[in-house]
Design a protein around this motif. Structure first.
Motif, PDB file in Angstrom:
ATOM      1  N   ASP A  77       0.763  -1.143   0.108  1.00 53.71           N
ATOM      2  CA  ASP A  77      -0.027   0.046   0.076  1.00 53.71           C
ATOM      3  C   ASP A  77       0.879   1.266   0.028  1.00 53.71           C
ATOM      4  OD1 ASP A  77      -2.546   1.291  -0.123  1.00 53.71           O
ATOM      5  OD2 ASP A  77      -2.876   1.133   2.028  1.00 53.71           O
ATOM      6  N   LEU A  78       1.834   1.309   0.576  1.00 49.48           N
ATOM      7  CA  LEU A  78       3.082   2.332   0.685  1.00 49.48           C
ATOM      8  C   LEU A  78       3.678   2.504  -0.505  1.00 49.48           C
ATOM      9  CD1 LEU A  78       4.355   4.711   2.390  1.00 49.48           C
ATOM     10  CD2 LEU A  78       6.037   2.739   3.100  1.00 49.48           C
TER      11      LEU A  78
ATOM     12  N   PRO B 156       7.994  12.167   7.326  1.00 49.20           N
ATOM     13  CA  PRO B 156       8.439  11.757   6.076  1.00 49.20           C
ATOM     14  C   PRO B 156       7.644  12.167   4.831  1.00 49.20           C
ATOM     15  CG  PRO B 156       7.525   9.841   7.393  1.00 49.20           C
ATOM     16  CD  PRO B 156       7.585  11.345   8.158  1.00 49.20           C
ATOM     17  N   ASP B 157       8.245  11.915   3.577  1.00 52.77           N
ATOM     18  CA  ASP B 157       7.617  12.424   2.437  1.00 52.77           C
ATOM     19  C   ASP B 157       6.379  11.693   2.266  1.00 52.77           C
ATOM     20  OD1 ASP B 157       9.123  14.800   1.390  1.00 52.77           O
ATOM     21  OD2 ASP B 157      10.775  13.031   1.717  1.00 52.77           O
ATOM     22  N   TYR B 158       6.545  10.137   2.471  1.00 51.62           N
ATOM     23  CA  TYR B 158       5.304   9.488   2.328  1.00 51.62           C
ATOM     24  C   TYR B 158       5.346   8.730   3.583  1.00 51.62           C
ATOM     25  CZ  TYR B 158       6.600  10.419  -2.428  1.00 51.62           C
ATOM     26  OH  TYR B 158       7.009  11.250  -3.516  1.00 51.62           O
ATOM     27  N   TYR B 159       3.951   8.453   4.092  1.00 52.10           N
ATOM     28  CA  TYR B 159       3.868   7.553   5.288  1.00 52.10           C
ATOM     29  C   TYR B 159       2.287   7.177   5.132  1.00 52.10           C
ATOM     30  CZ  TYR B 159       2.012  11.871   7.533  1.00 52.10           C
ATOM     31  OH  TYR B 159       1.243  13.013   7.620  1.00 52.10           O
ATOM     32  N   LEU B 160       1.972   5.635   5.499  1.00 52.18           N
ATOM     33  CA  LEU B 160       0.921   5.286   5.338  1.00 52.18           C
ATOM     34  C   LEU B 160      -0.093   5.332   6.384  1.00 52.18           C
ATOM     35  CD1 LEU B 160      -0.776   3.358   3.283  1.00 52.18           C
ATOM     36  CD2 LEU B 160       0.159   1.521   4.778  1.00 52.18           C
TER      37      LEU B 160
ATOM     38  N   SER C  69      11.690  10.466   1.589  1.00 49.98           N
ATOM     39  CA  SER C  69      11.560   9.549   2.573  1.00 49.98           C
ATOM     40  C   SER C  69      10.169   8.713   2.733  1.00 49.98           C
ATOM     41  CB  SER C  69      11.775   9.871   3.910  1.00 49.98           C
ATOM     42  OG  SER C  69      11.290  11.036   4.432  1.00 49.98           O
ATOM     43  N   ALA C  70       9.981   7.563   2.939  1.00 46.18           N
ATOM     44  CA  ALA C  70       8.756   6.665   2.911  1.00 46.18           C
ATOM     45  C   ALA C  70       8.861   5.755   4.262  1.00 46.18           C
ATOM     46  CB  ALA C  70       8.633   5.851   1.693  1.00 46.18           C
TER      47      ALA C  70
ATOM     48  N   GLU D  41       1.614   6.532  -6.949  1.00 42.62           N
ATOM     49  CA  GLU D  41       0.575   7.392  -7.454  1.00 42.62           C
ATOM     50  C   GLU D  41       0.943   9.086  -7.291  1.00 42.62           C
ATOM     51  OE1 GLU D  41      -2.794   6.161  -5.090  1.00 42.62           O
ATOM     52  OE2 GLU D  41      -3.481   4.566  -6.725  1.00 42.62           O
ATOM     53  N   SER D  42       2.180   9.010  -6.573  1.00 39.27           N
ATOM     54  CA  SER D  42       2.828  10.784  -6.521  1.00 39.27           C
ATOM     55  C   SER D  42       3.434  10.852  -7.646  1.00 39.27           C
ATOM     56  CB  SER D  42       3.849  10.725  -5.432  1.00 39.27           C
ATOM     57  OG  SER D  42       4.981  10.163  -5.574  1.00 39.27           O
ATOM     58  N   ASN D  43       3.671  10.012  -8.525  1.00 37.22           N
ATOM     59  CA  ASN D  43       4.349  10.253  -9.953  1.00 37.22           C
ATOM     60  C   ASN D  43       5.957  10.678  -9.615  1.00 37.22           C
ATOM     61  OD1 ASN D  43       2.284   9.402 -11.748  1.00 37.22           O
ATOM     62  ND2 ASN D  43       1.266  11.594 -11.191  1.00 37.22           N
ATOM     63  N   TRP D  44       6.403  10.500  -8.737  1.00 30.54           N
ATOM     64  CA  TRP D  44       7.945  10.743  -8.239  1.00 30.54           C
ATOM     65  C   TRP D  44       8.623   9.559  -8.928  1.00 30.54           C
ATOM     66  CZ3 TRP D  44      11.679   9.486  -4.314  1.00 30.54           C
ATOM     67  CH2 TRP D  44      12.945  10.308  -4.509  1.00 30.54           C
TER      68      TRP D  44
END
Length: 178
Positions: free
Chosen positions: A22-23, A140-144, A127-128, A29-32
């Motif tokens: 899921d992460l 972080p830039d991404y976290y679930l 970061s994720a 989906e962020s397209n990075w």
């Protein structure tokens, strides 16, 4: 099965594996676009491996450690390995830094500084993590999952922390029918 509450979050293998994917979906989906995955060992090893496979990018590993006392529940000083393990070349380009969680934020913050100071070929770091605790000094830039109550996270692989080699036969038999 133990129930989660404000103090403790219990995570099964299925929940853990689903959270990693899921992460990955969230990052996709962020397209990075990133060139490499850098996972922080030990907590980021499994997520890093999965991300490296899904996104088909090289995996690099940086060992860090800060939990040393009381079966890993008391944070000590942070140790960052001198070298990053990777199959070829040097860490460069856009790097996705992965760990399982951000607690105080110290590890994430210091590793990002370490990368800026020691790896001039790195052009961008994001970061994720799966879990982001409210007590963290950084986001972080991404976290679930955001955890406003800062629970202790009981991950499924922690059962190995108290397993010794001489107990392996008995441990393997515990799930077998009599």
């Amino acid at each position: 099965m133990v129930m989660s509450n404000d103090k403790d979050l219990w995570v099964s293998w299925d929940e853990y594996n689903h959270a990693i994917v899921d992460l990955a979906r969230m990052v996709h989906e962020s397209n990075w676009q990133f060139d490499q995955v850098l996972c922080l060992a030990r907590g980021g090893l499994r997520p890093g491996d999965v991300f490296s496979r899904i996104f088909d990018v090289p995996l690099a590993i940086l060992s860090t450690s800060s939990y040393r006392e009381e079966v890993g529940k008391v944070q000590g000083s942070l140790d960052i390995a001198k070298h990053i393990t990777m199959t070829r070349g040097s860490l460069s380009g856009k790097v996705l830094l992965i760990d399982d969680l951000v607690d105080s934020g110290v590890t994430l913050e210091k590793v990002q500084t370490h990368l800026k100071e020691n790896f001039p070929g790195v052009t961008e770091v994001r970061s994720a993590v799966i879990w982001c605790k409210a007590c963290s000094s950084v986001r972080p830039d991404y976290y679930l999952q955001y955890l406003p109550n800062n629970p202790w996270i009981h991950q499924p692989f922690e059962e190995y922390d108290s397993l010794n080699p001489h107990q392996l036969s008995a441990w393997l038999k515990k799930g077998e029918p009599s």
